[in-house]
Enzyme design. Sequence first.
Site, PDB file in Angstrom:
ATOM      1  N   GLY A   1       0.680  -1.048  -0.008  1.00  0.00           N
ATOM      2  CA  GLY A   1       0.402  -0.532  -0.215  1.00  0.00           C
ATOM      3  C   GLY A   1       0.717   1.325  -0.197  1.00  0.00           C
TER       4      GLY A   1
ATOM      5  N   GLY B   1       1.631   3.950   3.708  1.00  0.00           N
ATOM      6  CA  GLY B   1       2.200   3.239   3.179  1.00  0.00           C
ATOM      7  C   GLY B   1       3.273   3.514   2.722  1.00  0.00           C
TER       8      GLY B   1
ATOM      9  N   ASN C   1      -6.959   0.848   9.819  1.00  0.00           N
ATOM     10  CA  ASN C   1      -7.541   1.532  11.042  1.00  0.00           C
ATOM     11  C   ASN C   1      -8.637   0.115  10.595  1.00  0.00           C
ATOM     12  OD1 ASN C   1      -6.875   4.064  11.653  1.00  0.00           O
ATOM     13  ND2 ASN C   1      -7.295   5.223  10.057  1.00  0.00           N
TER      14      ASN C   1
ATOM     15  N   ALA D   1       0.030  11.445   9.030  1.00  0.00           N
ATOM     16  CA  ALA D   1       0.222  11.405   7.386  1.00  0.00           C
ATOM     17  C   ALA D   1      -0.040  11.752   6.255  1.00  0.00           C
ATOM     18  CB  ALA D   1       0.687   9.806   6.793  1.00  0.00           C
TER      19      ALA D   1
ATOM     20  N   LYS E   1      -8.486   2.426  19.468  1.00  0.00           N
ATOM     21  CA  LYS E   1      -8.014   2.703  18.134  1.00  0.00           C
ATOM     22  C   LYS E   1      -9.960   3.153  17.315  1.00  0.00           C
ATOM     23  CE  LYS E   1      -5.675   5.361  15.246  1.00  0.00           C
ATOM     24  NZ  LYS E   1      -5.043   4.659  13.777  1.00  0.00           N
TER      25      LYS E   1
ATOM     26  N   ASN F   1     -13.426  10.297  12.783  1.00  0.00           N
ATOM     27  CA  ASN F   1     -13.231  10.508  11.028  1.00  0.00           C
ATOM     28  C   ASN F   1     -14.437  11.030  10.715  1.00  0.00           C
ATOM     29  OD1 ASN F   1     -10.917   9.229  12.583  1.00  0.00           O
ATOM     30  ND2 ASN F   1     -10.561   7.554  10.461  1.00  0.00           N
TER      31      ASN F   1
HETATM   32  O1  PAF Z   1      -7.702   8.022  10.373  1.00  0.00           O
HETATM   33  C1  PAF Z   1      -7.056   9.049  11.373  1.00  0.00           C
HETATM   34  O2  PAF Z   1      -6.672   9.641  10.487  1.00  0.00           O
HETATM   35  C2  PAF Z   1      -6.784   9.395  12.105  1.00  0.00           C
HETATM   36  O3  PAF Z   1      -6.248   7.822  12.836  1.00  0.00           O
HETATM   37  C3  PAF Z   1      -6.792   9.733  13.640  1.00  0.00           C
HETATM   38  C4  PAF Z   1      -6.290   9.883  14.991  1.00  0.00           C
HETATM   39  C5  PAF Z   1      -8.013   9.732  13.359  1.00  0.00           C
HETATM   40  C6  PAF Z   1      -5.947  10.720  13.534  1.00  0.00           C
HETATM   41  O4  PAF Z   1      -5.935  12.012  12.424  1.00  0.00           O
END
Ligand code: PAF
Length: 307
Positions: free
Chosen positions: A7, A12, A104, A130, A186, A194
């Site tokens: 990825g 990645g 995720n 990132a 998480k 999100n």
């Molecule tokens: O998916 C994301 O963007 C990250 O896991 C988080 C923790 C929401 C931070 O941007």
Amino acid sequence: MKIVIAGAGAMGCLFAGLLAGSRHELWLLEKDAGKVDAIRSAGLSIEISGAEPAVSMPSITAYAGDAGIADVLVLLVKAYDTAAAVQAALPVIGPQTTVLTLQNGLGNIEAITRAVPQTLLLAGTTAQGATLLGNGRVRHAGRGETVIGPLVPEGAVRAHAVQEIFQSAGIPATVAEDIQPVLWGKLLVNAGINALTAIMRVKNGRVGDMEPLQAVMRRAVAEGAAVAQRLGISLPYPDPVVRTTEICCATAENFSSMYQDISLGRRTEIDSINGVIVEYANRLGLPVPVNCMLTRMVHALECPSVS
Ligand code: PAF
């Protein structure tokens, strides 16, 4: 050691860029021919705190057979691509290859173990941030801990070996004996941030500091926490809403991955985040109206005519 990262998205590329200076042989595996060509010709460029980008030239291919058997395969594809990515990566997975998912959401482990024995598999989360600026071009949007853990006790040695690889490349990493609470921990943070940031088109910080958004976040996270509790998962922090608010502050200037997906007109990981909470809740007979609504609204945004 030979490390293959599957990825070449934001995460990645970030991990490949951070590992590029290490003594290990590094490969990127990417199905998108355009990305492969771009990274092969211009390399990876990682921008850290506004400094001149660090450029590296890892080997990159769309065909896993080119890379040969890996010591470690790190899966950093989108959650909805996991099953396909594992099939594509089979030529790099030998009888001793450690396979690590840092993706995720939930459901990745189940998809991977259809093709890979549990003894080889590690799972984890990363708080590294990132932002994808273009093919192979990433802004390091914050340094955070990566937590990895085995699915079976025999996997602990593999987890410590990967921790050592990450730490020697300057990637802070810890090993958790029981990874499920970490993944749920998480998941709840992602469930609170999100979808809201993608729907409202705001940076993470607004979810923590705008009362109406914070109210929705609190409900989404509390619903997810009730599901986790019913499943007997003890979260890795005392209060999931406080934890999510802390992450909003720590990543205030970041655009969440789901925001980035929606802005780029791409499919999101909603089904593996809020959607998975809805699935579990339905099975358990628990009400999760906020997660249900967030999931539907993001599905609506995924329709080309809407975004
Ligand atoms: O998916 C994301 O963007 C990250 O896991 C988080 C923790 C929401 C931070 O941007």
